[in-house]
Enzyme design. Sequence first.
Site, PDB file in Angstrom:
ATOM      1  N   HIS A   1     -15.828 -23.761  20.248  1.00 19.98           N
ATOM      2  CA  HIS A   1     -16.401 -25.058  19.862  1.00 19.98           C
ATOM      3  C   HIS A   1     -17.702 -24.863  19.074  1.00 19.98           C
ATOM      4  O   HIS A   1     -18.006 -25.645  18.176  1.00 19.98           O
ATOM      5  CB  HIS A   1     -16.630 -25.920  21.099  1.00 19.98           C
ATOM      6  CG  HIS A   1     -15.373 -26.150  21.884  1.00 19.98           C
ATOM      7  ND1 HIS A   1     -14.273 -26.769  21.341  1.00 19.98           N
ATOM      8  CD2 HIS A   1     -15.034 -25.815  23.153  1.00 19.98           C
ATOM      9  CE1 HIS A   1     -13.302 -26.822  22.250  1.00 19.98           C
ATOM     10  NE2 HIS A   1     -13.739 -26.244  23.345  1.00 19.98           N
TER      11      HIS A   1
ATOM     12  N   ASP B   1     -29.306 -52.524  17.701  1.00 24.57           N
ATOM     13  CA  ASP B   1     -29.546 -53.644  16.790  1.00 24.57           C
ATOM     14  C   ASP B   1     -29.468 -54.947  17.591  1.00 24.57           C
ATOM     15  O   ASP B   1     -29.415 -54.933  18.831  1.00 24.57           O
ATOM     16  CB  ASP B   1     -28.598 -53.602  15.576  1.00 24.57           C
ATOM     17  CG  ASP B   1     -27.150 -53.959  15.922  1.00 24.57           C
ATOM     18  OD1 ASP B   1     -26.839 -54.216  17.113  1.00 24.57           O
ATOM     19  OD2 ASP B   1     -26.329 -53.967  14.991  1.00 24.57           O
TER      20      ASP B   1
ATOM     21  N   THR C   1     -20.324 -52.414  17.583  1.00 21.28           N
ATOM     22  CA  THR C   1     -19.156 -51.558  17.836  1.00 21.28           C
ATOM     23  C   THR C   1     -19.520 -50.134  18.249  1.00 21.28           C
ATOM     24  O   THR C   1     -18.666 -49.396  18.738  1.00 21.28           O
ATOM     25  CB  THR C   1     -18.302 -51.437  16.562  1.00 21.28           C
ATOM     26  OG1 THR C   1     -19.135 -50.874  15.533  1.00 21.28           O
ATOM     27  CG2 THR C   1     -17.776 -52.782  16.112  1.00 21.28           C
TER      28      THR C   1
ATOM     29  N   HIS D   1     -17.077 -30.350  23.935  1.00 23.28           N
ATOM     30  CA  HIS D   1     -16.507 -29.741  22.724  1.00 23.28           C
ATOM     31  C   HIS D   1     -17.387 -29.898  21.483  1.00 23.28           C
ATOM     32  O   HIS D   1     -17.408 -29.006  20.640  1.00 23.28           O
ATOM     33  CB  HIS D   1     -15.134 -30.345  22.413  1.00 23.28           C
ATOM     34  CG  HIS D   1     -14.081 -29.959  23.417  1.00 23.28           C
ATOM     35  ND1 HIS D   1     -12.742 -30.191  23.204  1.00 23.28           N
ATOM     36  CD2 HIS D   1     -14.172 -29.363  24.631  1.00 23.28           C
ATOM     37  CE1 HIS D   1     -12.043 -29.754  24.252  1.00 23.28           C
ATOM     38  NE2 HIS D   1     -12.902 -29.258  25.138  1.00 23.28           N
TER      39      HIS D   1
ATOM     40  N   CYS E   1     -24.823 -50.602  19.035  1.00 28.51           N
ATOM     41  CA  CYS E   1     -24.763 -51.745  18.111  1.00 28.51           C
ATOM     42  C   CYS E   1     -23.578 -52.602  18.546  1.00 28.51           C
ATOM     43  O   CYS E   1     -23.210 -52.570  19.730  1.00 28.51           O
ATOM     44  CB  CYS E   1     -24.706 -51.295  16.654  1.00 28.51           C
ATOM     45  SG  CYS E   1     -23.234 -50.367  16.163  1.00 28.51           S
TER      46      CYS E   1
HETATM   47  C1  RB5 Z   1     -23.830 -56.499  13.431  1.00 29.12           C
HETATM   48  O1  RB5 Z   1     -23.295 -57.763  13.250  1.00 29.12           O
HETATM   49  C2  RB5 Z   1     -22.730 -55.448  13.485  1.00 29.12           C
HETATM   50  O2  RB5 Z   1     -22.165 -55.293  12.227  1.00 29.12           O
HETATM   51  C3  RB5 Z   1     -23.282 -54.149  14.013  1.00 29.12           C
HETATM   52  O3  RB5 Z   1     -23.830 -54.362  15.277  1.00 29.12           O
HETATM   53  C4  RB5 Z   1     -22.289 -53.018  14.193  1.00 29.12           C
HETATM   54  O4  RB5 Z   1     -21.168 -53.438  14.899  1.00 29.12           O
HETATM   55  C5  RB5 Z   1     -21.930 -52.262  12.986  1.00 29.12           C
HETATM   56  O5  RB5 Z   1     -21.248 -51.210  13.053  1.00 29.12           O
END
Ligand code: RB5
Length: 153
Positions: free
Chosen positions: A133, A8, A67, A98, A65
């Site tokens: 597994h 993203d 996180t 696993h 993304c």
């Molecule tokens: C975008 O701002 C953020 O929410 C997205 O990149 C991600 O971290 C969501 O899990």
Amino acid sequence: MKLVIGNDHAATEMKFQMMAYLEQKGIEVINVGTDTNESFDYAIAAYKAGKIVADHEADGGVLICGTGVGISMAANKVKGIRAAACSDPVTARLTKQHNNANIICFGARIVGIETAKAIVDAWLESEFEGGRHQHRIDMIHEIEDTQSLAAAQ
Ligand code: RB5
């Protein structure tokens, strides 16, 4: 080897860095993420990458993304996908050994590019161990297929 990569807006720069890294290793890369910093919903890239992996049009996927969590949650809704959000190479290795993760995910706001490269390398260079597994993975897909689990009754 062919991988699909998606991202993203939080991870566009890291996506390009990772694409260059993978291509320099001789890996063919299909890009299904956004190429700009404009707001982009991660589920779109997750769905496209998940379908490509589930349909065996690529050997695996890399999703990034902010996180690594949202994009992995979305990818895991595609039947047959086992996407793992990792912030370190040990988890990345174990999730291949696993869990036979077919998509590796991480966060551009959580890890730097060198850790991201180490995560992808650990995942690529590890082998699924099978055995007990496989039995557990079969249970994951039983839940996916039937919304029930015989062993839990
Ligand atoms: C975008 O701002 C953020 O929410 C997205 O990149 C991600 O971290 C969501 O899990």
